[in-house]
Structures are given as C-alpha cells and as structure tokens.
Design an enzyme around this catalytic site. Sequence first.
Site, mmCIF file in Angstrom:
data_model
loop_
_atom_site.group_PDB
_atom_site.id
_atom_site.type_symbol
_atom_site.label_atom_id
_atom_site.label_comp_id
_atom_site.label_asym_id
_atom_site.label_seq_id
_atom_site.Cartn_x
_atom_site.Cartn_y
_atom_site.Cartn_z
ATOM 1 N N SER A 50 0.855 -1.195 0.000
ATOM 2 C CA SER A 50 0.000 0.000 0.000
ATOM 3 C C SER A 50 0.888 1.241 0.000
ATOM 4 O O SER A 50 2.072 1.163 0.327
ATOM 5 C CB SER A 50 -0.878 -0.004 1.262
ATOM 6 O OG SER A 50 -1.438 1.271 1.504
ATOM 7 N N TYR A 75 -3.502 -0.505 10.059
ATOM 8 C CA TYR A 75 -3.367 -0.848 8.630
ATOM 9 C C TYR A 75 -1.966 -0.481 8.150
ATOM 10 O O TYR A 75 -1.291 -1.261 7.473
ATOM 11 C CB TYR A 75 -4.433 -0.079 7.850
ATOM 12 C CG TYR A 75 -4.489 -0.330 6.361
ATOM 13 C CD1 TYR A 75 -3.714 0.429 5.482
ATOM 14 C CD2 TYR A 75 -5.345 -1.277 5.837
ATOM 15 C CE1 TYR A 75 -3.793 0.221 4.111
ATOM 16 C CE2 TYR A 75 -5.437 -1.483 4.459
ATOM 17 C CZ TYR A 75 -4.651 -0.721 3.604
ATOM 18 O OH TYR A 75 -4.736 -0.918 2.248
HETATM 19 C C1 GCO Z 1 -7.198 5.059 3.734
HETATM 20 C C2 GCO Z 1 -7.282 4.139 2.553
HETATM 21 C C3 GCO Z 1 -5.878 3.769 2.085
HETATM 22 C C4 GCO Z 1 -5.921 3.219 0.681
HETATM 23 C C5 GCO Z 1 -4.757 2.436 0.217
HETATM 24 C C6 GCO Z 1 -3.632 3.315 -0.157
HETATM 25 O O1 GCO Z 1 -7.965 4.896 4.696
HETATM 26 O O2 GCO Z 1 -6.345 5.959 3.641
HETATM 27 O O3 GCO Z 1 -8.023 2.970 2.847
HETATM 28 O O4 GCO Z 1 -5.321 2.896 3.023
HETATM 29 O O5 GCO Z 1 -6.991 2.382 0.488
HETATM 30 O O6 GCO Z 1 -4.384 1.464 1.133
HETATM 31 O O7 GCO Z 1 -2.560 2.510 -0.607
#
Ligand code: GCO
Length: 250
Positions: free
Chosen positions: A141, A154
């Site tokens: 990501s 995340y």
């Molecule tokens: C957020 C998004 C991001 C994107 C992606 C970027 O909440 O900022 O979900 O995480 O989806 O992962 O690479």
Amino acid sequence: MHSLFDLSGRHALLTGASRGLGLAMARGLASAGAHVTINGRDEASLAKAVEGLRAEGYRADGVVCDITRAVDVGAKLSAIAPIDILVNNAGIQIRAPFVEHSVETWQLMFETHVMGAVLPSRIVIPGMISRGGGKIINICSLMSELGRKTIVPYTTMKGALKMLTRGLATELGQHNIQVNGIGPGYFATEMNSALLNDPQFDAFVKNRTPAARWAQPDELAGAAIFLASQASNFVNGQVLYVDGGILASL
Ligand code: GCO
C-alpha cells in the site's frame, strides 16, 4: 499478448479476490492466459465472482477459506496445488484514532494482512521450489511508506508486508522465485467507499495525487501481469507503486 507477459499454462491463486482489487487482478491475470483460482470467505460472493470471470471466457474457479485459519488454509490450498503465482491480496481497513483501536482490532489486522500472506506462502513455496520457480506478489500500500491519521494498524501491517516481501525475496531468489509487492494508491473500491463519499477527502486525494484522480480497480491489472510474468524474472524484492505519482510528490 507479448510472450514476455504470456501467462498461458500458469495457475494463479489470489486471496481476498471476490471483489475489488483482487478480482480486478484476477481478471487481468486470466486475460494474460492464466488459470485463476480466487479465494474468499463468503461462498455466495465468491461463486458470483467466479461465474463472472467464466462468463468473460476465462478459466476460473474459487476456493472458500478463511486465510487467517492455518488448518483451513493448509487443507484447502494444498488441494488446489500446484500454484505458480500467489497474490497475497486479502486485507481489511478499520479507521479510528490510535487510542480507540482495540487489542482485538490489532490482532485481526495482523491475522488478516500478515498471517493472511504468511500462511498461503508457507503452503505454496515448497512446490514452487520443487518445480524450479514461481511468483509471489504481496499487495502492499501507499501506507507501506507513509502514515495517515486513523489507520495506524493498517499502516503497521502494510509496512510489515513490505518487509515480508524483501525477506522472502532474499531467501527465495536462489530458487528462481521472485517475490515482489504492489503498492496501490487511492483506488475507487468498496473498502474506500466512505472516503470516496466524503467531499473533503475526495478533494484531498485529487489534490495530493499528481494524476488528480482516483484510480479504477482495473488499473492495477498491468502491474500484476508484469510481476506474475517472465518479464519480471530479474525483479525481486521490489514494491511497484501504482499511485498516480503520490509518492513522487510533496
Ligand atoms: C485510507 C485508505 C488507504 C488506501 C490504500 C492506499 O484509509 O487511507 O483505505 O489505506 O486504500 O491502502 O494505498
């Protein structure tokens, strides 16, 4: 399809691919000739996705399993071997200030993103070694490189996936197994629907992204085909960012 990118005769497994980026990558790999097996937890949505791929003329099937459960993964994925291309795509997003994230959220995020890539990899790698090679693509990501408020779990896990990619690349290169990552920028997916529907965040993405727009899921297919094909046989341990230029800019 230029022979460098031809996936005919290859079997690809994509986790978390009933919808969104996973399904878009499955469609891309299938369009390059691969037999694709898509994984999901929900039988009905997985069957619908498989049906759609078959209706487009592709060789596709599904494997229902929770990739966070080692016993389930072992049994189900061993039954569909051999796998030439593994795309570790399964992931979830939970947004809240750090102090509000529960311990259970941290455990769920780790199980899904990190162990959800480790468990399938443990199953498919021995076969790849015995057959003389293979491809592993971990879906990282932007957050493998950058932080953003409310998504610390995340971000942590996507950073771990980048280092899992580098670690596996280091260990498996000698077996002609290339392990790389793809780092999507802001894509118009269901996971991002809350962001897409927020006018302020929509404007943020369009201003922060040099391409001045959100990406569509099918725009990730080319990177997946490249990293799944012989065109990338000397590419190892890299994360290919498909982000419209965000990481190149301030
Ligand atoms: C957020 C998004 C991001 C994107 C992606 C970027 O909440 O900022 O979900 O995480 O989806 O992962 O690479």
